[in-house]
Design a protein around this motif. Structure first.
Motif, PDB file in Angstrom:
ATOM      1  N   GLY A   1     -25.714   7.131  16.961  1.00 28.69           N
ATOM      2  CA  GLY A   1     -26.976   7.830  17.154  1.00 28.69           C
ATOM      3  C   GLY A   1     -28.136   7.264  16.354  1.00 28.69           C
ATOM      4  N   VAL A   2     -27.833   6.435  15.339  1.00 26.98           N
ATOM      5  CA  VAL A   2     -28.901   5.877  14.489  1.00 26.98           C
ATOM      6  C   VAL A   2     -28.775   4.361  14.346  1.00 26.98           C
ATOM      7  CG1 VAL A   2     -29.159   8.015  13.186  1.00 26.98           C
ATOM      8  CG2 VAL A   2     -27.559   6.272  12.365  1.00 26.98           C
ATOM      9  N   ALA A   3     -27.892   3.749  15.122  1.00 21.54           N
ATOM     10  CA  ALA A   3     -27.588   2.327  14.927  1.00 21.54           C
ATOM     11  C   ALA A   3     -28.814   1.443  15.112  1.00 21.54           C
ATOM     12  CB  ALA A   3     -26.480   1.901  15.887  1.00 21.54           C
ATOM     13  N   MET A   4     -29.613   1.711  16.142  1.00 22.54           N
ATOM     14  CA  MET A   4     -30.770   0.856  16.391  1.00 22.54           C
ATOM     15  C   MET A   4     -31.820   1.020  15.304  1.00 22.54           C
ATOM     16  SD  MET A   4     -31.868  -1.516  18.216  1.00 22.54           S
ATOM     17  CE  MET A   4     -30.482  -1.417  19.336  1.00 22.54           C
TER      18      MET A   4
ATOM     19  N   LEU B   1     -33.149  -2.009  12.860  1.00 26.43           N
ATOM     20  CA  LEU B   1     -34.552  -2.385  12.770  1.00 26.43           C
ATOM     21  C   LEU B   1     -35.065  -2.393  11.328  1.00 26.43           C
ATOM     22  CD1 LEU B   1     -35.915  -0.397  15.835  1.00 26.43           C
ATOM     23  CD2 LEU B   1     -35.982  -2.885  15.572  1.00 26.43           C
ATOM     24  N   TRP B   2     -34.572  -1.463  10.511  1.00 23.92           N
ATOM     25  CA  TRP B   2     -35.131  -1.285   9.173  1.00 23.92           C
ATOM     26  C   TRP B   2     -34.294  -1.899   8.059  1.00 23.92           C
ATOM     27  CZ3 TRP B   2     -39.992   0.283   8.467  1.00 23.92           C
ATOM     28  CH2 TRP B   2     -40.628   0.951   9.519  1.00 23.92           C
ATOM     29  N   HIS B   3     -33.160  -2.523   8.373  1.00 26.55           N
ATOM     30  CA  HIS B   3     -32.279  -2.964   7.287  1.00 26.55           C
ATOM     31  C   HIS B   3     -32.876  -4.114   6.469  1.00 26.55           C
ATOM     32  CE1 HIS B   3     -31.077  -6.178  10.093  1.00 26.55           C
ATOM     33  NE2 HIS B   3     -30.568  -6.810   9.049  1.00 26.55           N
ATOM     34  N   LEU B   4     -33.645  -5.005   7.111  1.00 28.35           N
ATOM     35  CA  LEU B   4     -34.284  -6.074   6.349  1.00 28.35           C
ATOM     36  C   LEU B   4     -35.403  -5.529   5.472  1.00 28.35           C
ATOM     37  CD1 LEU B   4     -34.556  -9.251   8.623  1.00 28.35           C
ATOM     38  CD2 LEU B   4     -33.012  -8.799   6.718  1.00 28.35           C
ATOM     39  N   THR B   5     -36.116  -4.520   5.969  1.00 33.53           N
ATOM     40  CA  THR B   5     -37.140  -3.864   5.153  1.00 33.53           C
ATOM     41  C   THR B   5     -36.503  -3.301   3.890  1.00 33.53           C
ATOM     42  OG1 THR B   5     -38.373  -3.281   7.160  1.00 33.53           O
ATOM     43  CG2 THR B   5     -38.916  -2.069   5.139  1.00 33.53           C
ATOM     44  N   ALA B   6     -35.342  -2.671   4.041  1.00 31.75           N
ATOM     45  CA  ALA B   6     -34.649  -2.098   2.886  1.00 31.75           C
ATOM     46  C   ALA B   6     -34.211  -3.183   1.913  1.00 31.75           C
ATOM     47  CB  ALA B   6     -33.445  -1.286   3.361  1.00 31.75           C
ATOM     48  N   MET B   7     -33.637  -4.259   2.444  1.00 31.77           N
ATOM     49  CA  MET B   7     -33.166  -5.335   1.573  1.00 31.77           C
ATOM     50  C   MET B   7     -34.324  -5.947   0.781  1.00 31.77           C
ATOM     51  SD  MET B   7     -31.691  -9.054   2.583  1.00 31.77           S
ATOM     52  CE  MET B   7     -33.394  -9.553   2.883  1.00 31.77           C
ATOM     53  N   LEU B   8     -35.430  -6.240   1.463  1.00 28.58           N
ATOM     54  CA  LEU B   8     -36.580  -6.829   0.778  1.00 28.58           C
ATOM     55  C   LEU B   8     -37.234  -5.826  -0.165  1.00 28.58           C
ATOM     56  CD1 LEU B   8     -37.981  -8.836   3.800  1.00 28.58           C
ATOM     57  CD2 LEU B   8     -36.928  -9.778   1.738  1.00 28.58           C
TER      58      LEU B   8
ATOM     59  N   PHE C   1     -37.109   7.923  10.236  1.00 26.23           N
ATOM     60  CA  PHE C   1     -37.508   7.404  11.553  1.00 26.23           C
ATOM     61  C   PHE C   1     -36.489   7.654  12.670  1.00 26.23           C
ATOM     62  CE2 PHE C   1     -39.668   4.453   8.518  1.00 26.23           C
ATOM     63  CZ  PHE C   1     -40.976   4.840   8.817  1.00 26.23           C
ATOM     64  N   ARG C   2     -35.411   8.363  12.397  1.00 22.00           N
ATOM     65  CA  ARG C   2     -34.328   8.487  13.378  1.00 22.00           C
ATOM     66  C   ARG C   2     -34.734   9.240  14.643  1.00 22.00           C
ATOM     67  NH1 ARG C   2     -29.530  12.061  11.127  1.00 22.00           N
ATOM     68  NH2 ARG C   2     -28.909  11.791  13.297  1.00 22.00           N
TER      69      ARG C   2
END
Length: 469
Positions: free
Chosen positions: A307-310, A314-321, A364-365
């Motif tokens: 339910g939240v995979a997309m 989308l936001w995982h690189l934002t989190a990493m940076l 954002f979910r």
């Protein structure tokens, strides 16, 4: 306004015939991509305080063999083929005829609602940062990097667009349709490497990924049983090893900075072989995976993650940076990539990135939740209006959208006011142009889909009225 349904309720309502392994593979493949990105990022800062994001695999080339397990995007596109076949056939049965516009609209809603929100938030943030004249050590790099995973959305949209014609070819020719795509991908590489034909390699963005997608059709029809997975895995692995060992193909199955030849961009026959062996391998594990997802707790987790995979992707690189940015702001030393101190930091950085991704998902979910269905339009006027919605309009819309998303993945959000551009299929595009293409394409698909839906609703109402007359 509908009440939100919990993962527990969805799990309890799961039809007995649902292939739960497909849902598990979807979540596991995206999760592996996210983990791989977090692991491979190697941020360094020079003496002038300028940050750069390198690739761990370039620092330690011997680790490139790991990409033969971590490059799992072929599995996600394989799962897409399975799901698209079932979805399109279901819509066709329900509407009593071709349902191209409805199919595109349904798929684009799930993909583009979270994507366009991501684009809007990052676009506004990058613009505000540039107007303010302030720039952090990682801000400019981040504005370019965070858009790169959007290439996946663009390729996936292409698969959605080609599902109806390729599904018809599959239904008529079966394995021969897959073989034709494999042969076309191989021919492209021969023309590229042996004959030196310019630009021909870009055709493999279609042939390679659509061949993997075609295997999903075969899976949907139960044609990957018995010894087929063994044959796929053996032929794919042998092919990939031979091509890398004796051909011009690099070892890494992901793109590497500065490389002359990439297996990813554009895709090569080696990547196609890699995808074949991965798909064969996961099919061989179908039994254990089936038993795993029958456990109630595991299945609830899979449903919640789907339910939240997309949004998470989308936001995982934002989190990493963001984690790296916080480390720089707090003057936490960044060890030399691949050194002992760097590896000791890895679990902490990944845990922090996971926590920040979860926070972003919580914010954002809602964009990923499907919109409430519109009330049926059952009047004669709605049926007349519906005739204006056509498949060609939807096809133009999805084409604009996929090229817009691909263009944005190349140009990023950096230098919005400076006219920063990138070349997309021999055309130079800027971020504002690509965003406009996405918005215009989505609007076209929405209008065509709504018109077709209105026509379908009117037909259904007319049939119901005839039965009660």
């Amino acid at each position: 306004m509908g009440q939100k349904i919990s993962a527990r309720e969805l799990a309890a309502a799961t039809p007995s015939g649902r292939d739960r392994v497909i849902d598990l593979l979807r979540v596991a493949s995206l999760g592996t991509v996210v983990l791989g990105h977090w692991l491979m990022a190697a941020v360094t800062v020079d003496d002038d305080g300028r940050a750069a994001v390198g690739n761990l695999l370039a620092v330690e080339p011997q680790l490139q063999l790991l990409t033969w397990g971590l490059q799992i995007m072929p599995v996600f596109f394989f799962v897409g083929g399975f799901s698209h076949a079932l979805s399109y056939r279901s819509l066709t049965r329900r509407t009593g005829g071709p349902a191209y516009a409805l199919f595109l609209r349904a798929r684009l809603q799930r993909l583009l609602r979270p994507t366009m929100l991501f684009v809007a938030v990052w676009g506004a943030g990058a613009l505000a940062l540039q107007l303010s004249g302030r720039s952090g050590a990682l801000a400019d790099v981040a504005a370019r990097l965070v858009a790169q995973p959007l290439w996946f959305i663009g390729i996936y949209l292409a698969m959605v667009a080609f599902t109806p014609p390729l599904l018809r070819l599959h239904e008529r020719y079966g394995w021969a349709a897959f073989a034709a795509l494999v042969a076309a991908a191989a021919a492209v590489d021969v023309l590229r490497f042996a004959a030196g034909v310019p630009y021909v390699e870009f055709l493999n963005f279609g042939f390679v990924w659509l061949a993997v997608h075609q295997l999903g059709f075969l899976r949907a029809d139960g044609r990957l049983r018995l010894h087929v997975p063994w044959a796929l895995a053996a032929a794919g692995l042998a092919g990939a090893v031979a091509l890398v060992a004796f051909g011009p193909y690099p070892l890494s199955m992901v793109g590497m900075p500065g490389e002359k030849i990439s297996n990813m961009a554009p895709p090569t026959a080696a990547l196609l072989c890699h995808g074949m062996w991965l798909i064969g391998a996961v099919e061989l594990l179908r039994g254990p995976m089936t038993r795993l997802v029958t456990r109630p707790r595991v299945w609830r987790t899979v449903i919640a993650a789907n339910g939240v995979a997309m949004t998470a992707f989308l936001w995982h690189l934002t989190a990493m940076l963001g984690v790296y940015g916080a480390m720089l702001a707090l003057h936490v030393p960044l060890p030399e990539p691949a050194g002992a101190a760097w590896w000791l930091q890895v679990p902490l950085r990944i845990a922090a990135a996971a926590a920040l991704t979860a926070l972003l998902v919580a914010v954002f979910r809602k964009a990923e939740q499907p919109p409430a269905p519109a009330a049926p339009a059952a009047s004669a006027d709605s049926a007349t209006t519906a005739r204006r919605g056509t498949g060609p309009a939807a096809a133009v819309g999805v084409t604009l959208t996929l090229f817009g998303v691909l263009g944005l993945s190349m140009v990023g959000f950096g230098g919005l006011l400076d006219g920063r551009s990138a070349v997309l299929v021999a055309v130079r595009v800027t971020a504002p142009v690509t965003v406009a293409m996405c918005a215009a394409g989505w609007l076209l698909v929405e209008r065509a889909g709504k018109s077709t839906a209105g026509k379908t609703d009117a037909k259904a109402a007319a049939k119901a009225a005839a039965k009660t007359a």
